[in-house]
Design an enzyme around this catalytic site. Structure first.
Site, PDB file in Angstrom:
ATOM      1  N   THR A 156       0.821  -1.217   0.000  1.00 20.37           N
ATOM      2  CA  THR A 156       0.000   0.000   0.000  1.00 20.37           C
ATOM      3  C   THR A 156       0.855   1.268   0.000  1.00 20.37           C
ATOM      4  O   THR A 156       2.055   1.217   0.283  1.00 20.37           O
ATOM      5  CB  THR A 156      -0.874   0.057   1.269  1.00 20.37           C
ATOM      6  OG1 THR A 156      -0.005   0.273   2.405  1.00 20.37           O
ATOM      7  CG2 THR A 156      -1.656  -1.225   1.471  1.00 20.37           C
ATOM      8  N   LYS A 157       0.185   2.370  -0.293  1.00 18.99           N
ATOM      9  CA  LYS A 157       0.791   3.672  -0.028  1.00 18.99           C
ATOM     10  C   LYS A 157       0.080   4.213   1.222  1.00 18.99           C
ATOM     11  O   LYS A 157      -0.747   5.108   1.160  1.00 18.99           O
ATOM     12  CB  LYS A 157       0.606   4.614  -1.218  1.00 18.99           C
ATOM     13  CG  LYS A 157       1.757   4.488  -2.219  1.00 18.99           C
ATOM     14  CD  LYS A 157       1.674   5.487  -3.335  1.00 18.99           C
ATOM     15  CE  LYS A 157       2.227   6.843  -2.959  1.00 18.99           C
ATOM     16  NZ  LYS A 157       3.699   6.911  -2.854  1.00 18.99           N
ATOM     17  N   ALA A 158       0.386   3.570   2.341  1.00 18.61           N
ATOM     18  CA  ALA A 158      -0.175   3.978   3.631  1.00 18.61           C
ATOM     19  C   ALA A 158       0.823   4.916   4.294  1.00 18.61           C
ATOM     20  O   ALA A 158       2.031   4.661   4.272  1.00 18.61           O
ATOM     21  CB  ALA A 158      -0.405   2.753   4.504  1.00 18.61           C
TER      22      ALA A 158
END
Ligand code: PMP
Length: 289
Positions: A156-158
């Site tokens: 993810t791009k968390a």
């Protein structure tokens, strides 16, 4: 000093265009305290957003992995982008959608929190000429490592994943480097703080398997280009010492595009034919002239 909160223009925020300077969040926002926030980084070239659908799907994916759903569909988010670009009169720029949990519950649990979405964009032309790019950047080996898939939501791009990236990048910049190279939890080469990495060894391209870091959209484009150009791409685990065998090294990402590397610690590289080819072909793919 530049301050991104003070720009002129409009940001799309929870359903409407809001004056840039008035897009505020409450201090008890869950996303701020517990990193329940996901985002994207996208570029548009002459008004065309590169791999728009892939970025939007990844935004939805990141949110779902963090256990929440963005209350706007892929199509709606694509429409919102157009509204933002038009309102700010941007045709070559960077787009930043961000979604986060609000403030209804203030603790670790946040099942009832409202999901917010904002989309901002700003002018960001591709600054460097291919010649300037070919000088290459310097990387320092980071002391922080990419976590294992059992430790963090690695696909993810968390926001939370970037805490160690900022630490690594600050350390690198303190020492005169542009970025940091991070190893993974096993000690293999992983990526930089915001870009994937490729090594050219005997005219073949070697790149780490993306099993504990983002399989970047630019990375996938580079692999596609290499396949089309009959350059062999090998995805595998790569030891740090193997940098000694690399003739060229480059990093890839939406922001970095294709950026050659000239040094990693004591290892030195000379950006050459494959870096040039990749820059040229990526420029063509993104519609840059
Ligand atoms: N790794 C990390 C940690 C990143 O933040 C990015 C930028 N999104 C990348 C790799 C490259 O991904 P992309 O090519 O999709 O921009």
């Amino acid at each position: 000093m530049e301050d991104f909160s003070q720009n002129e223009g409009y940001i799309w925020y929870d359903g409407e265009l809001v004056n840039w300077k008035d897009t505020k969040i409450h201090v008890l926002t869950h996303g701020l305290h517990y990193a329940s926030s996901v985002f994207e980084g996208e570029r548009c070239y002459d008004g065309r957003i590169f791999r728009e659908i892939e970025h939007t799907k990844r935004l939805h994916h990141s949110a779902n992995v963090l256990g929440f759903e963005i209350p706007y569909s892929i199509e709606e988010i694509c429409e919102i982008r157009k509204i933002v670009l038009k309102a700010n009169n941007i045709s070559n720029g960077y787009i930043r959608p961000v979604a986060w949990r609000g403030s209804e519950m203030m603790g670790i649990s946040a099942q009832k929190n409202t999901i917010h979405l904002a989309v901002a964009a700003w002018e960001w032309p591709s600054y460097y000429s291919p010649e300037a790019r070919l000088k290459g950047i310097k990387l320092q080996l980071a002391k922080w490592r990419r976590p294992s898939p059992e430790t963090a939501p690695i696909s993810t791009k968390a926001a939370g994943l970037y805490m160690i990236c900022t630490l690594a990048k600050h350390e690198a910049e303190k020492n005169g480097c542009e970025d940091a190279l991070m190893l993974d939890y096993r000690g293999y080469i992983a990526e930089t703080t915001s870009a994937n990495i490729f090594l050219v060894i005997n005219n073949e391209i070697h790149t780490p398997k993306p099993d504990c870091f983002l399989n970047g959209i630019t990375r996938q484009e580079v692999i596609k280009i290499a396949n089309e150009k009959d350059i062999k791409v090998i995805e595998r685990y790569i030891d740090l010492e193997e940098l000694a065998n690399a003739d060229e090294v480059f990093v890839t990402g939406t922001a970095a595009e294709i950026t050659p590397v000239s040094e990693i610690g004591d290892y030195k590289f000379k950006p050459d034919t494959i870096c040039k080819l990749m820059i040229e072909e990526y420029n063509k793919a993104t519609g840059q002239t």
